[in-house]
Write a protein that holds these residues in place. Sequence first.
Motif, short mmCIF file in Angstrom:
data_model
loop_
_atom_site.label_atom_id
_atom_site.label_comp_id
_atom_site.label_asym_id
_atom_site.label_seq_id
_atom_site.Cartn_x
_atom_site.Cartn_y
_atom_site.Cartn_z
N ALA A 1 0.82 -1.20 0.00
CA ALA A 1 0.00 0.00 0.00
C ALA A 1 0.86 1.26 0.00
O ALA A 1 0.48 2.28 -0.60
CB ALA A 1 -0.93 -0.01 1.21
N ASP A 2 2.03 1.19 0.64
CA ASP A 2 2.92 2.36 0.68
C ASP A 2 3.62 2.59 -0.65
O ASP A 2 3.89 3.73 -1.03
CB ASP A 2 3.95 2.19 1.79
CG ASP A 2 3.35 2.38 3.17
OD1 ASP A 2 2.22 2.91 3.26
OD2 ASP A 2 3.99 1.99 4.17
N LEU A 3 3.95 1.50 -1.35
CA LEU A 3 4.52 1.67 -2.69
C LEU A 3 3.56 2.44 -3.58
O LEU A 3 3.96 3.36 -4.31
CB LEU A 3 4.82 0.30 -3.31
CG LEU A 3 6.13 -0.39 -2.95
CD1 LEU A 3 6.25 -1.71 -3.70
CD2 LEU A 3 7.34 0.49 -3.24
N TYR A 4 2.29 2.05 -3.52
CA TYR A 4 1.27 2.73 -4.32
C TYR A 4 1.08 4.17 -3.87
O TYR A 4 1.06 5.10 -4.69
CB TYR A 4 -0.04 1.96 -4.23
CG TYR A 4 -1.19 2.61 -4.99
CD1 TYR A 4 -1.15 2.69 -6.38
CD2 TYR A 4 -2.28 3.15 -4.32
CE1 TYR A 4 -2.20 3.29 -7.07
CE2 TYR A 4 -3.32 3.74 -5.01
CZ TYR A 4 -3.27 3.82 -6.39
OH TYR A 4 -4.30 4.41 -7.08
N ALA A 5 0.95 4.37 -2.57
CA ALA A 5 0.74 5.72 -2.05
C ALA A 5 1.91 6.64 -2.39
O ALA A 5 1.72 7.81 -2.74
CB ALA A 5 0.53 5.66 -0.54
N HIS A 6 3.13 6.10 -2.32
CA HIS A 6 4.32 6.90 -2.62
C HIS A 6 4.31 7.36 -4.07
O HIS A 6 4.66 8.51 -4.36
CB HIS A 6 5.57 6.07 -2.33
CG HIS A 6 6.84 6.84 -2.42
ND1 HIS A 6 7.11 7.97 -1.68
CD2 HIS A 6 7.96 6.64 -3.18
CE1 HIS A 6 8.31 8.44 -1.98
NE2 HIS A 6 8.84 7.65 -2.88
N ARG A 7 3.89 6.49 -4.96
CA ARG A 7 3.82 6.85 -6.38
C ARG A 7 2.72 7.87 -6.64
O ARG A 7 2.79 8.65 -7.59
CB ARG A 7 3.57 5.60 -7.24
CG ARG A 7 4.75 4.65 -7.27
CD ARG A 7 5.89 5.22 -8.09
NE ARG A 7 7.04 4.34 -8.09
CZ ARG A 7 8.19 4.60 -7.50
NH1 ARG A 7 8.34 5.71 -6.84
NH2 ARG A 7 9.19 3.76 -7.56
N ARG A 8 1.70 7.88 -5.79
CA ARG A 8 0.58 8.80 -5.97
C ARG A 8 0.74 10.08 -5.17
O ARG A 8 -0.13 10.95 -5.20
CB ARG A 8 -0.71 8.10 -5.54
CG ARG A 8 -1.04 6.84 -6.34
CD ARG A 8 -1.65 7.14 -7.67
NE ARG A 8 -3.01 7.66 -7.54
CZ ARG A 8 -3.75 8.07 -8.57
NH1 ARG A 8 -3.24 8.05 -9.79
NH2 ARG A 8 -4.97 8.52 -8.37
N GLY A 9 1.85 10.22 -4.45
CA GLY A 9 2.06 11.41 -3.66
C GLY A 9 1.18 11.47 -2.43
O GLY A 9 0.87 12.56 -1.93
N GLN A 10 0.77 10.31 -1.92
CA GLN A 10 -0.09 10.24 -0.75
C GLN A 10 0.72 9.84 0.47
O GLN A 10 1.82 9.32 0.34
CB GLN A 10 -1.21 9.22 -1.02
CG GLN A 10 -2.08 9.58 -2.22
CD GLN A 10 -2.94 8.43 -2.70
OE1 GLN A 10 -2.80 7.29 -2.25
NE2 GLN A 10 -3.84 8.72 -3.63
N PRO A 11 0.19 10.07 1.67
CA PRO A 11 0.93 9.71 2.89
C PRO A 11 1.18 8.20 2.96
O PRO A 11 0.35 7.41 2.51
CB PRO A 11 -0.02 10.15 4.02
CG PRO A 11 -0.91 11.18 3.40
CD PRO A 11 -1.08 10.76 1.97
N VAL A 12 2.31 7.83 3.51
CA VAL A 12 2.64 6.42 3.70
C VAL A 12 2.72 6.14 5.20
O VAL A 12 2.78 7.06 6.02
CB VAL A 12 3.97 6.04 3.00
CG1 VAL A 12 3.90 6.33 1.52
CG2 VAL A 12 5.14 6.79 3.63
#
Length: 417
Positions: free
Chosen positions: A93-104
């Motif tokens: 979930a953090d890999l995805y969030a990081h690519r989307r500029g969202q909090p990890v």
Amino acid sequence: MDSSERARLNGVEDAEIVDTADAPGPSEGGPVDQVSVGLVFSAGGAAAEAWHAGVVGALHKATGWDARRAELIMGTSAGAITGLCLRAGIPPADLYAHRRGQPVSDEGQAIIDRVVTPYSEGRSERARSEQGPQSPTLVARALWPPWQARPLHAAVGLLPRGTRTTEALQQRMAELHPEPWPAKRFWVPAVRLSDGERVVFGRDDLQATAAEAVRASCAVPVLFEPVTVDGRRYIDGGLHSYTNADLMGPPAFDLVVVSSPMSGTAGWSRVRGSLSEAWTSARSGVGLGEPRPPSPQAADQAWWSEALGLAWDDGRAMRAARRQWVDDKLREEVDGLSRRGIAVLVVAPDADGVELVDRGSSEDVDRTGHSSEKADHDDPMWVWRAEMAGAADRTVHSLLADRENRRLAGLLRQAAA
């Protein structure tokens, strides 16, 4: 809890929910925690990294399966970077969030913060002796015997070595994963420059750290300089295959998941349509079909002018031809796995996804995806990568909602149990 509520929680809207009981159990009838999953990440540069992040994030959201639990993770070129991120412990979930500029999460951020070396690419000067073919032996081996010739390998051997250096990439990978090699199985295919043979770091008897293996597999021929490991030079594993999924055959997996943003032939059909339009336009432009038309050679010349414009100036035909090659290779690999009784889930772009991948060849974003750790929402590269991750997320949910994939989705749910 009713089915609609469960669909919402799993991130699959209007989808048929797959209970673990709906899918056949693992081979040998073992308990659910023995369901084995192999995970394949393809080559493909910055587009592949973003796509893979979207895939693992969506798989976790839709089924609860954490990609870090895969029995074997194999990544080629850019896919090796994603694979090492997971083996380093970054949650999907953090890999995805990081690519989307969202909090990890705090867990993911702590691992990401290990990487402190800025990404950069230097240049190395070719010596006079390096101006010619980088590997005459590769050329000879690739062209003999003639009935087994490998033209692409021969072309790589004939060209001079690349001059871009990637020490920073290796350093960043070493910071991401400080241990020499992950505790769980991690394979990284590369190609030995001396003879064009595929090797697999993590499987074969090769003395290399995970950071060295990733760097070697990312050494795109002619662009980047070959990477020397234990006295031998290696280049991008994508030269053999973008996916190398056939390597997943010997282990007895219940399911192999292949994330492959560079396959899918939707783009090729579009190019064929464009070439057909060019042919029609050329015939009309020179007056073919009129009572006294000029020579057909004039129409042929006009058509070839249009076709070459598509192939070289716009680049669509060349990219689509590459996609066709990747798709054909992957189909052979998947067929081989299926004959061994291994279920395979391939996550590849649809027509819109292909268009998005190809947009990355524009001048604004045709550069490496490691230049910044911080999200710059005004940077075309960041926007494109975020869109790629989102497209992968939607594709996974669409696939798992398809009736034909009930068993595959069920296996992932069992693996997550």
